[in-house]
Design an enzyme around this catalytic site. Structure first.
Site, PDB file in Angstrom:
ATOM      1  CG  HIS A  55      23.457 -34.110 -11.179  1.00  0.00           C
ATOM      2  ND1 HIS A  55      23.678 -33.513 -12.398  1.00  0.00           N
ATOM      3  CD2 HIS A  55      22.240 -33.675 -10.765  1.00  0.00           C
ATOM      4  CE1 HIS A  55      22.645 -32.750 -12.703  1.00  0.00           C
ATOM      5  NE2 HIS A  55      21.761 -32.821 -11.729  1.00  0.00           N
ATOM      6  CD  GLU A  57      27.816 -36.501 -13.466  1.00  0.00           C
ATOM      7  OE1 GLU A  57      26.798 -36.772 -12.786  1.00  0.00           O
ATOM      8  OE2 GLU A  57      27.736 -36.026 -14.610  1.00  0.00           O
ATOM      9  CB  CYS A  85      24.854 -31.034 -16.325  1.00  0.00           C
ATOM     10  SG  CYS A  85      25.125 -31.012 -14.526  1.00  0.00           S
ATOM     11  CB  CYS A  88      28.476 -32.753 -13.124  1.00  0.00           C
ATOM     12  SG  CYS A  88      27.023 -33.217 -12.136  1.00  0.00           S
TER      13      CYS A  88
END
Length: 160
Positions: A55, A57, A85, A88
């Site tokens: 992701h 992040e 999410c 993260c």
């Protein structure tokens, strides 16, 4: 038009999201800022890397840690185009990030206030500040346009 500091950095995260879109990644971007300087930039790389961990992040955290030579991102803020999410959010807590700024809220996976509010859970030893809705419309439209185009391509390819 003058931008607030948060909007200025969110624009940089949006630019990262657009780079991700160019390589057919879901357009989510992130930047990590320390002392008014961007120390890491990232976009989703899940498709390219073939791994759910990539992701925006997570990639930004890794790059920021390498830049600082430390796993602790004390004194750092992250700007991300979509609400983080659970994975993260947990990584941002563990990295000791000071502030999480995000654009669009995520009703399906958001864990910075929507489904859960992990960063503000008093049971954790570190609680980053969270502010959502920064350039929310622009961030949200980027994602919705990407998915509309993706669905249209899929329909077009099936009707040939």
């Amino acid at each position: 038009m003058g931008y607030t500091e948060q909007e200025k950095y969110m624009k940089k995260a949006i630019a990262q999201a657009k780079l991700g879109w160019k390589i057919d990644e879901v357009p989510i971007g992130a930047v990590v800022v320390k002392n008014d300087e961007i120390i890491a930039r990232a976009h989703n790389l899940k498709e390219k890397k073939g791994c759910a961990n990539y992701h925006a992040e997570m990639v930004a955290i890794e790059r920021a840690c390498k830049k600082l030579g430390d796993w602790r991102l004390v004194g750092c803020d992250i700007y991300v185009t979509l609400e983080p999410c659970a994975m993260c959010s947990g990584a941002l807590i563990n990295a000791r990030i000071d502030n999480i700024y995000f654009g669009a809220y995520d009703p399906k996976a958001g864990c910075c206030g929507t489904l859960y509010n992990l960063p503000q859970d008093k049971r954790f030893n570190h609680r980053p500040n969270v502010q959502g809705g920064i350039l929310e419309q622009e961030c949200g439209e980027l994602l919705s346009t990407y998915f509309k185009e993706k669905r249209k391509k899929n329909v077009d390819s099936r009707t040939r």
